[in-house]
Structures are given as structure tokens and as C-alpha cells.
Enzyme design. Structure first.
Site, mmCIF file in Angstrom:
data_model
loop_
_atom_site.group_PDB
_atom_site.id
_atom_site.type_symbol
_atom_site.label_atom_id
_atom_site.label_comp_id
_atom_site.label_asym_id
_atom_site.label_seq_id
_atom_site.Cartn_x
_atom_site.Cartn_y
_atom_site.Cartn_z
ATOM 1 N N ASP A 8 44.285 28.693 38.520
ATOM 2 C CA ASP A 8 42.859 28.922 38.646
ATOM 3 C C ASP A 8 42.473 28.340 40.006
ATOM 4 O O ASP A 8 43.253 27.603 40.618
ATOM 5 C CB ASP A 8 42.133 28.205 37.497
ATOM 6 C CG ASP A 8 40.627 28.234 37.666
ATOM 7 O OD1 ASP A 8 40.072 29.321 37.876
ATOM 8 O OD2 ASP A 8 40.013 27.151 37.594
ATOM 9 N N ASP A 10 38.678 27.123 41.345
ATOM 10 C CA ASP A 10 37.675 26.054 41.313
ATOM 11 C C ASP A 10 37.948 25.087 40.172
ATOM 12 O O ASP A 10 38.029 25.481 39.013
ATOM 13 C CB ASP A 10 36.269 26.643 41.188
ATOM 14 C CG ASP A 10 35.929 27.577 42.344
ATOM 15 O OD1 ASP A 10 36.335 27.273 43.478
ATOM 16 O OD2 ASP A 10 35.259 28.597 42.109
#
Length: 156
Positions: A8, A10
Site C-alpha cells: 500500500d 499512504d
């Protein structure tokens, strides 16, 4: 077939400051460039899968995200690391309707598997939210919360 380390973005690669899309707002989580390099050095394809609802909300554009992703790779290159591909879900159900790519749905990972001939049994996923982990598990990929691993990695 290739093995992949899915990340992922952020909250996993960078500090989540809310809708990060400008270079001046981007800040790597401590130890993350070296963690990515470890997977580069071990022959993994490093692939980012990121929900970017700020595009659907009109906060920023795909072009702004692309500029940021180029910057991330420029910074990683300084230590001999890189991200092989960035897969983005620009949707949000309240603004663009349903899609198959917004995590925890699996569209981004499924596309990466096709594009890079990925063996899910040899692959891993790192995220910071339950929907990241759920997405990886739905694809039969070993999935881990990054916070747990970075704490362990930094102690080595």
C-alpha cells in the site's frame, strides 16, 4: 513466474498526512526505502497498490499522482531501490460508483498478477489498514501489517 512484494502507499511507504499528492507533503516512513531495497535485492517485483479517492473527489489529478510516483522512484534510486509499478484506484463509491479495484476488492492485484506473471504463493503484501490485508488475503497472498514488520526490521 515472478514473486512480488505488494505495498500500500499512504501509511505504509509514506507517512499518511491525508490525500498526499504533492512532493512537498511526501515523507518516507523511517526505514522504508531500505525495506523496499531488501525486496529488490531478493528478486521481488515491488508493486504499489493504492486507493487514491482524492482523484474521484477532485482534490488532485492522476497527473499529479504520476509526478509524485516518479519522485518516489527518483528518491529510491539514490539507494539503489525502485518500485516496478504503481497501480491506482482513482474511484470512490460516493463519487464514481462501484469499481473492482478499490481495496479490499482485488482488481489492482489481479491486474498486476497478469502484467508481471506473479506467483501468489511466493508473494507478500504489506499494508496499514484492514482493507489492505483483506485484499491480499482474497488473492491468497501472505499479508502483513507494515507497522509490525518495520518494528521488527528496525531492531535487526
Amino acid at each position: 513466474m515472478n514473486k512480488a512484494a505488494f505495498f500500500d502507499r499512504d501509511g505504509t511507504i509514506n507517512i499518511d498526512k491525508g490525500y498526499v499528492h504533492r512532493i512537498e507533503d511526501f515523507e518516507f516512513i523511517k526505514g522504508m526505502p531500505e525495506f523496499i531495497k531488501k525486496y529488490n535485492d531478493e528478486g521481488y517485483k515491488v508493486i504499489v497498490v493504492t486507493n487514491q479517492a482524492g482523484i474521484a473527489r477532485g482534490y488532485y489529478t492522476q497527473k499529479e499522482v504520476d509526478i509524485l510516483h516518479n519522485y518516489i522512484n527518483e528518491e529510491l534510486a539514490k539507494i539503489g531501490a525502485h518500485i516496478d509499478a504503481f497501480y491506482i484506484c482513482p474511484h470512490h463509491p460516493d463519487f464514481t460508483g462501484d469499481c473492482n479495484c478499490r481495496k479490499p476488492k482485488t482488481g489492482m492485484i489481479e491486474q498486476a498478477i497478469k502484467d508481471f506473471d506473479i506467483d501468489v504463493k511466493q508473494s507478500v503484501l504489506f499494508g496499514d489498514k484492514p482493507w489492505d490485508i483483506e485484499c491480499g488475503e482474497r488473492c491468497n497472498i501472505k499479508s502483513y501489517y507494515i507497522q509490525d514488520l518495520l518494528n521488527e526490521y528496525s531492531e535487526i
